[in-house]
Scaffold this motif. Structure first.
Motif, PDB file in Angstrom:
ATOM      1  N   ASP A 115      35.267  45.083  36.405  1.00  0.00           N
ATOM      2  CA  ASP A 115      34.981  44.370  37.601  1.00  0.00           C
ATOM      3  C   ASP A 115      33.712  44.565  38.132  1.00  0.00           C
ATOM      4  OD1 ASP A 115      35.714  46.915  38.436  1.00  0.00           O
ATOM      5  OD2 ASP A 115      37.087  46.305  39.959  1.00  0.00           O
ATOM      6  N   GLU A 118      31.918  41.315  38.738  1.00  0.00           N
ATOM      7  CA  GLU A 118      32.448  40.229  39.602  1.00  0.00           C
ATOM      8  C   GLU A 118      32.386  40.932  40.774  1.00  0.00           C
ATOM      9  OE1 GLU A 118      37.251  39.936  41.057  1.00  0.00           O
ATOM     10  OE2 GLU A 118      36.629  40.665  38.940  1.00  0.00           O
ATOM     11  N   VAL A 119      32.421  41.957  41.250  1.00  0.00           N
ATOM     12  CA  VAL A 119      32.195  42.535  42.669  1.00  0.00           C
ATOM     13  C   VAL A 119      30.840  42.391  43.155  1.00  0.00           C
ATOM     14  CG1 VAL A 119      32.312  44.581  44.095  1.00  0.00           C
ATOM     15  CG2 VAL A 119      34.445  43.894  42.506  1.00  0.00           C
ATOM     16  N   GLY A 121      28.313  40.357  41.955  1.00  0.00           N
ATOM     17  CA  GLY A 121      28.131  38.968  42.315  1.00  0.00           C
ATOM     18  C   GLY A 121      28.866  38.382  43.397  1.00  0.00           C
ATOM     19  N   ALA A 122      29.886  38.853  43.697  1.00  0.00           N
ATOM     20  CA  ALA A 122      30.657  38.290  44.853  1.00  0.00           C
ATOM     21  C   ALA A 122      29.880  38.702  46.132  1.00  0.00           C
ATOM     22  CB  ALA A 122      32.219  38.745  44.875  1.00  0.00           C
ATOM     23  N   GLY A 125      26.687  36.671  46.490  1.00  0.00           N
ATOM     24  CA  GLY A 125      27.246  35.241  46.927  1.00  0.00           C
ATOM     25  C   GLY A 125      27.396  35.343  48.468  1.00  0.00           C
ATOM     26  N   HIS A 126      27.890  36.461  49.237  1.00  0.00           N
ATOM     27  CA  HIS A 126      28.276  36.503  50.587  1.00  0.00           C
ATOM     28  C   HIS A 126      27.074  36.818  51.212  1.00  0.00           C
ATOM     29  CE1 HIS A 126      32.622  36.329  49.133  1.00  0.00           C
ATOM     30  NE2 HIS A 126      32.507  35.756  50.061  1.00  0.00           N
ATOM     31  N   TYR A 152      21.782  42.016  40.826  1.00  0.00           N
ATOM     32  CA  TYR A 152      22.421  42.100  42.050  1.00  0.00           C
ATOM     33  C   TYR A 152      22.162  43.154  42.744  1.00  0.00           C
ATOM     34  CZ  TYR A 152      25.750  39.210  38.935  1.00  0.00           C
ATOM     35  OH  TYR A 152      26.308  38.427  38.228  1.00  0.00           O
ATOM     36  N   ARG A 222      37.442  46.268  43.355  1.00  0.00           N
ATOM     37  CA  ARG A 222      37.790  44.909  43.825  1.00  0.00           C
ATOM     38  C   ARG A 222      38.164  45.011  45.558  1.00  0.00           C
ATOM     39  NH1 ARG A 222      41.114  42.089  39.100  1.00  0.00           N
ATOM     40  NH2 ARG A 222      39.236  41.407  37.733  1.00  0.00           N
ATOM     41  N   LEU A 225      35.777  44.026  48.278  1.00  0.00           N
ATOM     42  CA  LEU A 225      35.596  42.950  48.647  1.00  0.00           C
ATOM     43  C   LEU A 225      36.486  42.619  49.930  1.00  0.00           C
ATOM     44  CD1 LEU A 225      35.481  40.874  45.461  1.00  0.00           C
ATOM     45  CD2 LEU A 225      33.517  41.670  46.710  1.00  0.00           C
ATOM     46  N   ARG A 229      34.892  42.041  54.500  1.00  0.00           N
ATOM     47  CA  ARG A 229      35.035  40.853  54.969  1.00  0.00           C
ATOM     48  C   ARG A 229      35.316  41.258  56.517  1.00  0.00           C
ATOM     49  NH1 ARG A 229      39.405  38.971  50.837  1.00  0.00           N
ATOM     50  NH2 ARG A 229      38.168  38.154  49.027  1.00  0.00           N
TER      51      ARG A 229
END
Length: 229
Positions: A115, A118-119, A121-122, A125-126, A152, A222, A225, A229
Motif C-alpha cells: 500500500d 497508494e498512501v 499518492g493519496a 493528492g491532498h 511522491y 492505510r 490517511l 484528515r
C-alpha cells in the motif's frame, strides 16, 4: 496535518530475505552452496545481524561495539559495522562479505509494502508534503526511483548526510524545515518506537507500523490517511 515523515526500512520498504540476499551475492560471484549449507549460512548471517534492514544482531562482538553504535553516521562506519558482522560467519570467498553489503544497496533487494504507492499518492493528492527520515549509511534515493516512489517524496533526511541519527530531534527538525511544516502539524510514521518515537520530543505526532514481511502487511500504512484528515 501539513506533512508526513516516513521511515524507510520496515515502514515503506522491506529488504529481501537473508536467503535471497545470500543467493544473489553468491550468484554474482559465480559461486554456489548446496541447499542445506546455504540455508544454514543464511540463518547464521541473520542471527549475526549482518543484513542491513533485517534482524538486529543477537550479540554484537566487543570489537564491533563502538562502530555498531555509530554505524549510521557515515558510509564508512555503516559498511564496517555490517561487513564486520558478516565476517563472523564463514563464507566460501573472502570478497563475499563486501558483495553482500553491496547487494543490500541494490534497488532490486528492496520491495515496497503493497500500500506504499497508494498512501503516498493519496497524500500528494491532498497536498500533504512527504519526507523520508532514515538512519542509514548510504543513499536510498535510487531505491525510491527504481520503484516509482520518488515522485511522491519532497525531501530525504538521511542520518549519514547530517552526522546525527534518530531519535535525535534535530533530524526531524531538519525534515520539518525542509518541508516548511510546523512540527505540531507533522506526523512521523515508523516501525522503531525508540528511534522514530524521537519525533515526539519535537512536537510531532507519531504513528507506528509493524516491521513485517511485505506479504504479511498488505495495508499497514492505510491508517495514516485517517490520521492526517
Amino acid at each position: 496535518m501539513a506533512a508526513v515523515l516516513f521511515d524507510f526500512s520496515g515502514t515503506l520498504f522491506r529488504v529481501e530475505s537473508a536467503d535471497a540476499w545470500l543467493r544473489a551475492a553468491l550468484a554474482g560471484a559465480g559461486l554456489a552452496l548446496p541447499g542445506p549449507e546455504l540455508a544454514e549460512t543464511a540463518r547464521a548471517l541473520e542471527a549475526a545481524g549482518a543484513l542491513p534492514g533485517g534482524a538486529n544482531p543477537l550479540r554484537v562482538p566487543e570489537e564491533l561495539a563502538e562502530v555498531w553504535e555509530t554505524r549510521d553516521q557515515s558510509p564508512e562506519l555503516h559498511r564496517a559495522a555490517y561487513t564486520g558482522l558478516s565476517r563472523q560467519v564463514p563464507l566460501p570467498g573472502p570478497g563475499l562479505h563486501d558483495a553482500l553489503y553491496d547487494r543490500h544497496m541494490a534497488p532490486v533487494a528492496w520491495r515496497p509494502y503493497p500500500d506504499a504507492a497508494e498512501v503516498l499518492g493519496a497524500l500528494r493528492g491532498h497536498g500533504i508534503a512527504v519526507g523520508v527520515v532514515s538512519n542509514i549509511g548510504w543513499d536510498l534515493r535510487p531505491v525510491f526511483r527504481a520503484h516509482g516512489l520518488d515522485r511522491y517524496v519532497d525531501t530525504y533526511v538521511l542520518s549519514y548526510e547530517h552526522g546525527i541519527r534518530k531519535p535525535d530531534p534535530r533530524l526531524f527538525a531538519t525534515a520539518c524545515a525542509a518541508l516548511g511544516a510546523e512540527p505540531g502539524r507533522t506526523l512521523m510514521v515508523g516501525d522503531d518506537r525508540r528511534a522514530d518515537g524521537g519525533a515526539a520530543a519535537l512536537g510531532c505526532a507519531v504513528h507506528f507500523v509493524d516491521h513485517l514481511p511485505v506479504t504479511e502487511r498488505p495495508a499497514g500504512l492505510r491508517p495514516v490517511l485517517d490520521l492526517v484528515r
